[in-house]
Design an enzyme around this catalytic site. Sequence first.
Site, PDB file in Angstrom:
ATOM      1  N   CYS A  50       0.738  -1.363   0.134  1.00 55.51           N
ATOM      2  CA  CYS A  50       0.114   0.426  -0.311  1.00 55.51           C
ATOM      3  C   CYS A  50       0.904   1.482  -0.123  1.00 55.51           C
ATOM      4  O   CYS A  50       0.708   2.252  -0.088  1.00 55.51           O
ATOM      5  CB  CYS A  50      -1.068  -0.393   1.157  1.00 55.51           C
ATOM      6  N   ASN A  51       2.187   1.485   0.390  1.00 54.74           N
ATOM      7  CA  ASN A  51       2.864   2.266   0.406  1.00 54.74           C
ATOM      8  C   ASN A  51       4.106   2.507  -0.692  1.00 54.74           C
ATOM      9  O   ASN A  51       4.835   3.350  -0.975  1.00 54.74           O
ATOM     10  CB  ASN A  51       3.483   2.324   2.438  1.00 54.74           C
ATOM     11  N   ARG A  52       4.488   1.172  -1.209  1.00 53.53           N
ATOM     12  CA  ARG A  52       5.603   1.506  -2.291  1.00 53.53           C
ATOM     13  C   ARG A  52       4.872   0.723  -3.498  1.00 53.53           C
ATOM     14  O   ARG A  52       4.241  -0.794  -3.355  1.00 53.53           O
ATOM     15  CB  ARG A  52       6.409   1.243  -1.092  1.00 53.53           C
ATOM     16  N   GLU A 114       8.883  -1.141  11.681  1.00 55.71           N
ATOM     17  CA  GLU A 114       7.575  -2.896  11.583  1.00 55.71           C
ATOM     18  C   GLU A 114       8.123  -3.916  11.003  1.00 55.71           C
ATOM     19  O   GLU A 114       9.085  -3.994  10.176  1.00 55.71           O
ATOM     20  CB  GLU A 114       6.278  -1.191  10.742  1.00 55.71           C
ATOM     21  N   THR A 115       7.356  -5.074  10.665  1.00 58.55           N
ATOM     22  CA  THR A 115       8.175  -6.314  10.569  1.00 58.55           C
ATOM     23  C   THR A 115       6.798  -7.057   9.542  1.00 58.55           C
ATOM     24  O   THR A 115       7.352  -7.989   8.948  1.00 58.55           O
ATOM     25  CB  THR A 115       7.923  -7.399  11.844  1.00 58.55           C
ATOM     26  N   GLN A 120       6.324  -8.764   2.915  1.00 58.19           N
ATOM     27  CA  GLN A 120       5.756  -8.630   1.849  1.00 58.19           C
ATOM     28  C   GLN A 120       7.197  -8.547   0.699  1.00 58.19           C
ATOM     29  O   GLN A 120       6.866  -8.990  -0.101  1.00 58.19           O
ATOM     30  CB  GLN A 120       5.071  -6.299   1.617  1.00 58.19           C
ATOM     31  N   GLY A 189     -16.411   2.607  19.047  1.00 60.31           N
ATOM     32  CA  GLY A 189     -16.181   2.815  17.597  1.00 60.31           C
ATOM     33  C   GLY A 189     -15.393   1.699  16.932  1.00 60.31           C
ATOM     34  O   GLY A 189     -15.366   0.800  16.970  1.00 60.31           O
ATOM     35  N   GLY A 191     -14.473   1.978  13.789  1.00 63.08           N
ATOM     36  CA  GLY A 191     -13.428   3.331  12.715  1.00 63.08           C
ATOM     37  C   GLY A 191     -11.950   2.215  12.154  1.00 63.08           C
ATOM     38  O   GLY A 191     -11.430   1.259  12.658  1.00 63.08           O
TER      39      GLY A 191
END
Length: 458
Positions: A50-52, A114-115, A120, A189, A191
Amino acid sequence: MHILVAGVNHRTAPIDMREQLDFDPAELSRALEQLRDTKSIFETVIVSTCNRSEVYVVTDRLRTSSYFTTTFLADWFGVERETLESVLFIKEDDDAVDHLFRVACGLDSMILGETQILGQVRDGFFAAQEANATGTIFNQLFKDAVTVAKRAHSHTMINDNAVSVSYAAVELARHIFGSLDQKSVLLMGAGEMSELTAEHLSSQGTKAMMVMNRTYDRAQDLANRFSGTAVDFSTLEEKLAAVDIVISSTGARDTIVDQTMMERVSKQRKGRPLFMVDIAVPRDLDPAIHDCDDVFLYDIDDLQDIVASNLEQRKAEAEKIDTLIDEQRVAFKQWMDTLDAVPVIAAMRQKAMDIQSETMESIERKMPDLSKRERKVLNKHTKSIVNQLLREPIQKAKEISGSSADAQLQLIVDLFDIQEEVAEQKERQRNHNDQHGTETGQYRSDVYVPAAGDGMSS
């Protein structure tokens, strides 16, 4: 051979651009095949999250591959080349290797250390292997990337400190209660923040999880994902009296739990402590709840202070990981350098063994009465002589190989008069890489190179 990476990530491209440049998993094999068939590209791996979205290639021409890789990305996603180049980063050789190692270790992630990214990266490699898009160099490089990432997470404390608000909330609860597997939790919540909190709670073994939301269907969806229970908002006071932990992150504009309600709840709890975390803005929980007996209330500012402190500790641990990465990069470069010598070493062995074979044929012609055992002994000892004579030249070829040692390698070629054998080995190597590169993972000589997947599955 050179290594190049081209791509976009959260540092170079806004989210709308990253979304546009996201590889569809169903199309990944076709993308890898198209890249592998591109001029001057011999191996390729795609890492897409999602980020790269990053494309790694092995090439013999950096400038050519840089152009064709950029063209591939622009064409594949239907993006104007000029637009793509404004957000695209390209790294080569040592910088590309360093980048991959930092990505695998989580040092290039939005959340430092983060692991999830390691899995990925590994998935990207396995997908490329399955698509026959990797060969000797990437089989080794991505194995090294996994190795250094595992060392980073096992030899440092980079993961010991929470650096997201939702994670910090769960970690704070764990430090207060110890194990959370026997504690009941109410999430107020449904969200994104509650979803992240639920993930962290689930990873800590929390079994009794209730989700409460103004829209009951959303509460039910989130609860079902984590084997929890959706509860109606009308039962709020009843649930507050029953649970051990409350983590609230609704989108309400006004306070949901005030001091008066909490005082009634405290009487029902009869001295049992209640841990409450308010990570909503505006706040869901009245700050005056602090004054209620046996209630421990934390808000988002309290957690931000924890996160900021922990982030500094993670940065300190990241410096230790940089040292591990430097060591692994040097080791990989040394391994890469030995590949220059492979055709020369194979050619020396080929010529020497040809001479040994011809010598044995001559001996057998001149001494036809030799027994089978005598032939076997002679064959064994003549091969031993060859191997002993070659040991030092082969070791020297390995030591001097590299881009700056072409002249020295050529001297070995000239001394042994193996120009034709070297050319033959190089041609054989190229043909084998084209046809079987990912099946064996070897550089097709007597010099062993790890096969695809070695050490990658653990």
